[in-house]
Scaffold this motif. Structure first.
Motif, short mmCIF file in Angstrom:
data_model
loop_
_atom_site.label_atom_id
_atom_site.label_comp_id
_atom_site.label_asym_id
_atom_site.label_seq_id
_atom_site.Cartn_x
_atom_site.Cartn_y
_atom_site.Cartn_z
N UNK A 20 16.91 -31.04 16.05
CA UNK A 20 18.15 -31.81 16.12
C UNK A 20 19.29 -30.82 16.35
N UNK A 21 20.17 -31.14 17.28
CA UNK A 21 21.26 -30.23 17.63
C UNK A 21 22.62 -30.84 17.32
N UNK A 22 23.51 -29.97 16.85
CA UNK A 22 24.86 -30.36 16.48
C UNK A 22 25.84 -29.36 17.10
N UNK A 23 27.09 -29.78 17.20
CA UNK A 23 28.11 -28.86 17.71
C UNK A 23 29.20 -29.59 18.44
N UNK A 24 29.97 -28.82 19.20
CA UNK A 24 31.04 -29.39 20.02
C UNK A 24 30.46 -29.92 21.33
N UNK A 42 29.00 -34.32 14.37
CA UNK A 42 28.80 -33.26 15.36
C UNK A 42 27.49 -33.42 16.13
N UNK A 43 26.82 -34.55 15.97
CA UNK A 43 25.52 -34.75 16.61
C UNK A 43 25.62 -34.63 18.12
N UNK A 44 24.71 -33.84 18.71
CA UNK A 44 24.67 -33.66 20.16
C UNK A 44 23.42 -34.27 20.79
N UNK A 45 22.31 -34.24 20.06
CA UNK A 45 21.07 -34.74 20.63
C UNK A 45 19.88 -34.08 19.97
N UNK A 46 18.72 -34.21 20.59
CA UNK A 46 17.49 -33.68 20.03
C UNK A 46 16.58 -33.20 21.14
N UNK A 47 15.70 -32.27 20.79
CA UNK A 47 14.76 -31.73 21.76
C UNK A 47 13.38 -31.55 21.16
N UNK A 48 12.39 -31.54 22.02
CA UNK A 48 10.98 -31.41 21.59
C UNK A 48 10.42 -30.10 22.12
N UNK A 49 9.80 -29.33 21.24
CA UNK A 49 9.19 -28.06 21.64
C UNK A 49 7.87 -28.36 22.34
N UNK A 50 7.76 -27.94 23.58
CA UNK A 50 6.57 -28.24 24.38
C UNK A 50 5.71 -27.01 24.65
#
Length: 237
Positions: A165-169, A217-225
């Motif tokens: 999960x990613x947060x930030x500007x 600050x939620x930006x989105x999410x990513x999956x490690x492949x």
């Protein structure tokens, strides 16, 4: 340049002087550095870690921890199935780190003190899966769960245990967490806006000020492949 292995943990700093960490190198990691001479210099050396291509300045006091590598660094690729099989061990690594006395450390990638992306990188590396070092690099490396700009409500149903999960500007990810399921995530957050270490928060609406601040600050999410693979001839020197 010469390839070394680390005989013990080292700090890498973000400048030739000062005490601000860039990152840390754990024992047994590979590192590129200028070939050491019998009369070693007294100034810091600019070096580069092999596994994630991250750079920093090494103190002369740590030169004895550099051992000439006897074999070349050979990245080990992996696929999504390998990552999935390691998720529970990765989460347990983070939970174990949470249980021991610790605090947040900017630049920390070695137990017991971690920053956000350092904890994520170390937990995956414990299972032989390398990720880039910083949160924004990890965001770029992972497979997006949903298009950029998707809301928490749109992303949440698509998340799987072990996603990031990613947060930030708007411009850049500055914080990363590990998704646990049912809306909860584990992360190492800072002293001023966080828990000064590893804790669990939720993406769901909450009265807790830390969780609320990160929701905003939620930006989105990513999956490690896969595992990060340095470019051929990647040494930056």
């Amino acid at each position: 340049m010469q390839l070394f292995t680390l005989a013990a943990n080292v700090n890498l700093y973000d400048a030739p002087t000062g005490d601000r960490l860039a990152t840390q190198g754990a024992a047994a990691r590979f590192l590129w550095a200028p070939a050491l001479q019998p009369a070693q210099p007294t100034a810091r050396l600019y070096v580069q870690l092999a596994e994630d291509e991250y750079w920093g300045w090494l103190d002369p006091s740590d030169y004895p921890k550099l051992q000439p590598a006897t074999t070349p660094y050979q990245p080990i690729p992996c696929d999504r199935a390998t990552v999935v099989s390691a998720i529970e061990a990765i989460i347990e690594f983070c939970e174990a780190a949470r249980r021991v006395p610790h605090e947040y450390l900017w630049g920390g990638t070695v137990a017991p003190h971690y920053d956000c992306s350092g904890l994520i990188q170390a937990s995956f590396a414990s299972q032989g899966i390398w990720l880039p070092r910083d949160a924004y690099q990890q965001e770029a490396f992972t497979t997006p769960i949903a298009p950029r700009g998707a809301t928490i409500d749109e992303v949440l149903p698509k998340l799987e245990r072990g996603d990031l999960i990613f947060f930030g500007a708007k411009e850049k990810a500055t914080h990363v967490a590990l998704y646990l399921g049912e809306g909860y995530y584990l992360h190492s957050s800072g002293k001023e806006c966080g828990r000064n270490g590893i804790g669990v928060d939720t993406l769901l609406p909450s009265a807790d000020p830390v969780g609320t601040a990160y929701r905003q600050q939620f930006r989105g999410a990513g999956r490690v492949a896969s595992s990060y693979l340095p470019m051929p001839n990647f040494c930056a020197f």
